[in-house]
Write a protein that holds these residues in place. Structure first.
Motif, mmCIF file in Angstrom:
data_model
loop_
_atom_site.group_PDB
_atom_site.id
_atom_site.type_symbol
_atom_site.label_atom_id
_atom_site.label_comp_id
_atom_site.label_asym_id
_atom_site.label_seq_id
_atom_site.Cartn_x
_atom_site.Cartn_y
_atom_site.Cartn_z
ATOM 1 N N TYR A 282 0.832 -1.199 0.000
ATOM 2 C CA TYR A 282 0.000 0.000 0.000
ATOM 3 C C TYR A 282 0.873 1.257 0.000
ATOM 4 O O TYR A 282 0.633 2.208 -0.752
ATOM 5 N N ARG A 283 1.934 1.236 0.792
ATOM 6 C CA ARG A 283 2.836 2.387 0.837
ATOM 7 C C ARG A 283 3.597 2.553 -0.479
ATOM 8 O O ARG A 283 3.856 3.676 -0.921
ATOM 9 N N GLU B 120 2.818 8.566 -11.188
ATOM 10 C CA GLU B 120 2.775 7.356 -12.008
ATOM 11 C C GLU B 120 1.496 6.602 -11.631
ATOM 12 O O GLU B 120 1.508 5.580 -10.939
ATOM 13 N N PHE B 121 0.383 7.153 -12.095
ATOM 14 C CA PHE B 121 -0.923 6.695 -11.629
ATOM 15 C C PHE B 121 -1.274 5.294 -12.126
ATOM 16 O O PHE B 121 -1.924 4.527 -11.418
ATOM 17 N N ARG B 122 -0.857 4.974 -13.325
ATOM 18 C CA ARG B 122 -1.163 3.640 -13.854
ATOM 19 C C ARG B 122 -0.506 2.559 -12.996
ATOM 20 O O ARG B 122 -1.143 1.564 -12.636
ATOM 21 N N GLN B 123 0.776 2.756 -12.669
ATOM 22 C CA GLN B 123 1.467 1.777 -11.834
ATOM 23 C C GLN B 123 0.881 1.748 -10.428
ATOM 24 O O GLN B 123 0.776 0.678 -9.805
ATOM 25 N N ALA B 124 0.493 2.912 -9.923
ATOM 26 C CA ALA B 124 -0.141 2.961 -8.600
ATOM 27 C C ALA B 124 -1.413 2.118 -8.604
ATOM 28 O O ALA B 124 -1.660 1.346 -7.662
ATOM 29 N N ARG B 125 -2.212 2.249 -9.661
ATOM 30 C CA ARG B 125 -3.458 1.474 -9.720
ATOM 31 C C ARG B 125 -3.186 -0.021 -9.830
ATOM 32 O O ARG B 125 -3.941 -0.836 -9.279
ATOM 33 N N ILE B 126 -2.126 -0.396 -10.540
ATOM 34 C CA ILE B 126 -1.766 -1.815 -10.623
ATOM 35 C C ILE B 126 -1.500 -2.361 -9.220
ATOM 36 O O ILE B 126 -1.978 -3.443 -8.845
ATOM 37 N N LEU C 254 -3.619 -5.464 -4.556
ATOM 38 C CA LEU C 254 -3.928 -5.521 -3.129
ATOM 39 C C LEU C 254 -5.387 -5.894 -2.878
ATOM 40 O O LEU C 254 -5.688 -6.696 -1.994
ATOM 41 N N LEU C 255 -6.277 -5.306 -3.651
ATOM 42 C CA LEU C 255 -7.705 -5.586 -3.466
ATOM 43 C C LEU C 255 -8.030 -7.056 -3.695
ATOM 44 O O LEU C 255 -8.965 -7.595 -3.100
ATOM 45 N N ASP C 256 -7.242 -7.711 -4.555
ATOM 46 C CA ASP C 256 -7.490 -9.123 -4.855
ATOM 47 C C ASP C 256 -7.098 -10.043 -3.700
ATOM 48 O O ASP C 256 -7.600 -11.166 -3.613
ATOM 49 N N LEU D 176 -9.615 2.503 1.992
ATOM 50 C CA LEU D 176 -8.567 3.479 1.690
ATOM 51 C C LEU D 176 -7.994 3.253 0.296
ATOM 52 O O LEU D 176 -7.706 4.211 -0.435
ATOM 53 N N ILE D 177 -7.842 1.985 -0.075
ATOM 54 C CA ILE D 177 -7.328 1.657 -1.403
ATOM 55 C C ILE D 177 -8.275 2.156 -2.478
ATOM 56 O O ILE D 177 -7.862 2.788 -3.462
#
Length: 211
Positions: A80-81, A91-97, A102-104, A114-115
């Motif tokens: 998460y950090r 780098e929003f695309r990598q952040a979303r990856i 994590l959600l999975d 929070l995620i």
């Protein structure tokens, strides 16, 4: 007491003196002299946070990646950090990856809302207002009693504002007056939108402040 004392040197440089170079030297000495100690783990966290504060996000990520390997039980917290470090680098695309991975596998119920909120924020920052609104709505529906739902409502209002849907944004903000901790900030934004609505469809008379 030797490893504990060496860790305290790292801590003092980081938290009291604000000298990351001094902290890094003390940290390196700790790694060499006491590689298997608990203090190495604590110092690694300190160094990750220090690099992040300094804007050295890739170095922070490197430390968090090592922590993920060393402490499997805290893996989700460190991932998460890492995702947040990517957000700070835009780098929003990598952040979303990272967030979606994590959600999975998430087992910490406190992290899930929070995620989802951070994912919504990445779309907002990118300027993808329709997707941001959709994501904020999901949070509001999933976690109605959670504090993050209040933040999501504010996020949705901001996205609606950016999308030019001022009346919808105003409705949400009016409902937040008694709930949001910073009441003054909400009331200021309400006045700003009201001013823009009075100025006409383009809000051209109110552009001197955008709060």
């Amino acid at each position: 007491w030797a490893s504990k004392s060496q860790y305290k040197i790292v801590f003092i440089f980081n938290h009291h003196i604000g000298d990351i170079n001094g902290a890094r030297e003390a940290y390196a000495r700790l790694l060499v002299l006491y590689p298997g100690s608990e203090e190495v783990f604590l110092a690694r966290q300190d160094m990750a946070e220090a690099w992040s504060r300094k804007g050295e996000h890739r170095k922070a990520i490197e430390e968090y990646q090592r922590l993920m390997l060393e402490r499997q039980g805290s893996r989700q917290t460190f991932q998460y950090r890492i995702a947040l470090e990517y957000v700070m680098m835009n780098e929003f695309r990598q952040a979303r990856i990272e967030f979606v991975e994590l959600l999975d596998v998430i087992t910490n119920p406190n992290l899930a809302p929070l995620i989802r909120y951070e994912i919504a924020n990445t779309y907002y920052i990118e300027g993808s207002m329709n997707e941001a609104i959709k994501r904020y709505d999901e949070i509001i529906e999933r976690y109605p009693g959670h504090s993050v739902a209040v933040e999501a409502r504010l996020g949705k209002a901001r996205a609606l504002d950016e999308a030019g849907r001022l009346n919808e944004a105003l409705d949400i903000l009016t409902g937040l007056v008694g709930e949001y901790p910073n009441k003054e900030a909400i009331e200021t934004r309400i006045r700003w939108i009201q001013k823009r609505l009075k100025s006409g469809p383009d809000g051209s008379k109110g552009d001197e402040w955008k709060g």
